[in-house]
Write an enzyme that holds these catalytic residues in place. Structure first.
Site, PDB file in Angstrom:
ATOM      1  N   ASP A 128       4.781  -0.980 -13.893  1.00 41.17           N
ATOM      2  CA  ASP A 128       5.186  -1.702 -12.682  1.00 41.17           C
ATOM      3  C   ASP A 128       5.682  -3.102 -13.016  1.00 41.17           C
ATOM      4  OD1 ASP A 128       3.977   0.582 -11.746  1.00 41.17           O
ATOM      5  OD2 ASP A 128       2.210  -0.454 -10.969  1.00 41.17           O
TER       6      ASP A 128
ATOM      7  N   GLY B 224       2.682   2.219  -2.702  1.00 38.38           N
ATOM      8  CA  GLY B 224       2.913   2.659  -4.080  1.00 38.38           C
ATOM      9  C   GLY B 224       4.251   2.172  -4.616  1.00 38.38           C
ATOM     10  N   LEU B 225       4.778   1.086  -4.039  1.00 41.01           N
ATOM     11  CA  LEU B 225       6.041   0.526  -4.516  1.00 41.01           C
ATOM     12  C   LEU B 225       5.819  -0.791  -5.274  1.00 41.01           C
ATOM     13  CD1 LEU B 225       8.265   1.332  -1.406  1.00 41.01           C
ATOM     14  CD2 LEU B 225       8.091   2.589  -3.551  1.00 41.01           C
TER      15      LEU B 225
ATOM     16  N   GLY C  31       0.788  -1.235   0.000  1.00 33.32           N
ATOM     17  CA  GLY C  31       0.000   0.000   0.000  1.00 33.32           C
ATOM     18  C   GLY C  31       0.819   1.283   0.000  1.00 33.32           C
TER      19      GLY C  31
ATOM     20  N   SER D 198       3.932  -3.633  -4.766  1.00 36.20           N
ATOM     21  CA  SER D 198       3.972  -4.973  -4.176  1.00 36.20           C
ATOM     22  C   SER D 198       3.145  -5.951  -5.019  1.00 36.20           C
ATOM     23  CB  SER D 198       3.459  -4.937  -2.742  1.00 36.20           C
ATOM     24  OG  SER D 198       2.163  -4.377  -2.707  1.00 36.20           O
TER      25      SER D 198
HETATM   26  C1  GLA Z   1       0.306   2.805 -10.873  1.00 37.31           C
HETATM   27  C2  GLA Z   1       0.022   1.940 -12.099  1.00 37.31           C
HETATM   28  C3  GLA Z   1       1.066   2.181 -13.189  1.00 37.31           C
HETATM   29  C4  GLA Z   1       1.220   3.670 -13.492  1.00 37.31           C
HETATM   30  C5  GLA Z   1       1.375   4.462 -12.200  1.00 37.31           C
HETATM   31  C6  GLA Z   1       1.357   5.948 -12.434  1.00 37.31           C
HETATM   32  O1  GLA Z   1       1.517   2.425 -10.288  1.00 37.31           O
HETATM   33  O2  GLA Z   1       0.018   0.581 -11.738  1.00 37.31           O
HETATM   34  O3  GLA Z   1       0.717   1.458 -14.350  1.00 37.31           O
HETATM   35  O4  GLA Z   1       0.161   4.139 -14.254  1.00 37.31           O
HETATM   36  O5  GLA Z   1       0.364   4.163 -11.255  1.00 37.31           O
HETATM   37  O6  GLA Z   1       2.465   6.340 -13.167  1.00 37.31           O
END
Ligand code: GLA
Length: 388
Positions: free
Chosen positions: A179, A131-132, A129, A134
């Site tokens: 990601d 934003g890395l 949670g 997981s």
């Molecule tokens: C999330 C999404 C990615 C990308 C980012 C924003 O991490 O999974 O695909 O869109 O947000 O850059």
């Protein structure tokens, strides 16, 4: 001293032995990621510049001959999910994590890969949670375990698509490819310049005395999926008004033409994406040239664009980035990273400045909950593969 990786290996091996008995055949790994610049550009087939980090998910596996897939989540109180490959793979409501596993396998099957049964034990140390990514680490680690199980070699872009499809069809997030592609294709010591149209990945060396700092604001990322999907729709709307399918193909002149053809808010969304693509390409050039000041300026501009045009930066995260930028004084830069609405700030800083950033943030920053930030120095790491 036991390293974090050694601890993780011990966790996944012990979990495997306790649930399935004996030893796994092998262990696959896949990292989380942090994005240096190029935010909300991937689903418009644009550019981003992330790196894989030294936080990862491990999947210890062993073949089964009965067509069952049994998955143990070591980090989720030992929850187990089980399904038969002879039946259609469908989402479950019992455990959210299980849908990333199921979704990845379903996507592999839909792509023509004939799966085989396996026991899987999963453990990871990518913060959840924050934003890395997981979930991308989990999807990519599962695809990598299956790759090993089947004795095939999957190209990074193809593997990344499996995880992305899991997000779309089993988790309800219409994410882009950044990601999963970073988790699959990361390179130690490098950021990756991703072309999200061709899925080409270009390693950009990070200067030796530069640290990648990740600072968790402790602002919970609420409403992420719905707001995220809305941003995506707005980008499609802006592209359509220009007669394009993707904003990747829009430039500054196109932005001028767009003005008045869509609501002002949609226009601002488009301006973020178009200018962010340009900044990302310039940041890759700056880093390649060892120009930390140049890269830092672009990161600060990216942050402002995310805040004012894309409306995804909550006030506390904005304050955290401002604080870090104040300490760096131009020698590097900080910006919110990831999908937004909370989560982390990423900073590029001289290694010699890391301590000063840490002190200032621990002293002066508090989340709305009263908590201090969590601060990690990350190493740019290799993408998914066998644990060696
Ligand atoms: C999330 C999404 C990615 C990308 C980012 C924003 O991490 O999974 O695909 O869109 O947000 O850059």
């Amino acid at each position: 001293m036991t390293t974090e990786r050694e601890q993780l290996i011990a966790t996944v091996r012990q979990g495997f032995a306790a649930r399935f008995g004996g030893e796994p055949a092998a262990i696959a790994r896949a990292p989380g990621r942090v994005n240096l610049i190029g935010e909300h550009t991937d689903y418009s087939e644009g550019f981003c510049l992330p790196c894989a980090i030294d936080r990862e998910t491990l999947v210890a596996w062993r073949p089964r001959d009965d067509g069952l897939v049994t998955t143990l989540a070591c980090d989720q109180g030992g929850q187990v999910d089980r399904f038969n490959l002879a039946d259609p793979i469908v989402p479950v409501s019992s455990h959210a994590w299980a849908n990333y596993v199921r979704g990845t396998l379903a996507a592999m099957q839909a792509d023509g890969i004939v799966l085989k049964g396996a026991d899987l034990a999963i453990a990871g140390n990518v913060p959840l949670g924050a934003g890395l990514s997981s979930s991308a680490a989990l999807e990519t680690a599962v695809a990598t375990a299956l790759e090993q199980r089947l004795g095939v070699a999957l190209e990074a872009g193809r593997k990344a698509r499996f995880g992305q499809r899991a997000e779309h069809e089993f988790a309800g997030c219409q994410c882009g490819i950044m990601d999963q592609l970073t988790s699959a294709a990361g390179r130690a010591g490098h950021a990756l310049l991703l072309d999200c149209r061709t899925l080409a990945t270009q390693p950009i060396p990070l200067p030796g005395d530069v640290a990648v700092l990740v600072l968790h604001s402790r602002v919970q990322r609420g409403l992420v999926d719905s707001e995220y999907n809305l941003r995506r729709e707005q980008c499609v709307q802006a592209a359509a008004a220009l007669g394009l399918t993707m904003l990747r193909d829009a430039d500054e002149a196109a932005l001028q033409r767009l003005s008045g053809r869509v609501p002002e808010l949609v226009w601002r969304r488009a301006r973020h994406v178009v200018t962010e693509n340009g900044r990302t390409l310039r940041a890759a050039e700056a880093l390649r040239a060892g120009d930390l000041r140049g890269a830092g300026t672009l990161m600060r501009e990216s942050h402002v664009s995310m805040r004012d045009d894309f409306d995804i930066v909550p006030p506390a995260v904005d304050e955290l980035a401002r604080l870090v930028n104040g300490v760096l004084a131009g020698e590097g830069g900080a910006r919110m990273t990831g999908g937004g609405f909370g989560g982390c700030v990423v900073a590029l800083a001289r290694t010699g400045a890391v301590e000063a950033v840490r002190e200032a943030v621990l002293r002066d920053y508090r989340a709305p909950s009263g908590e201090p930030a969590l601060i990690w120095t990350c190493r740019a790491s290799d993408g998914a593969g066998a644990l060696t």
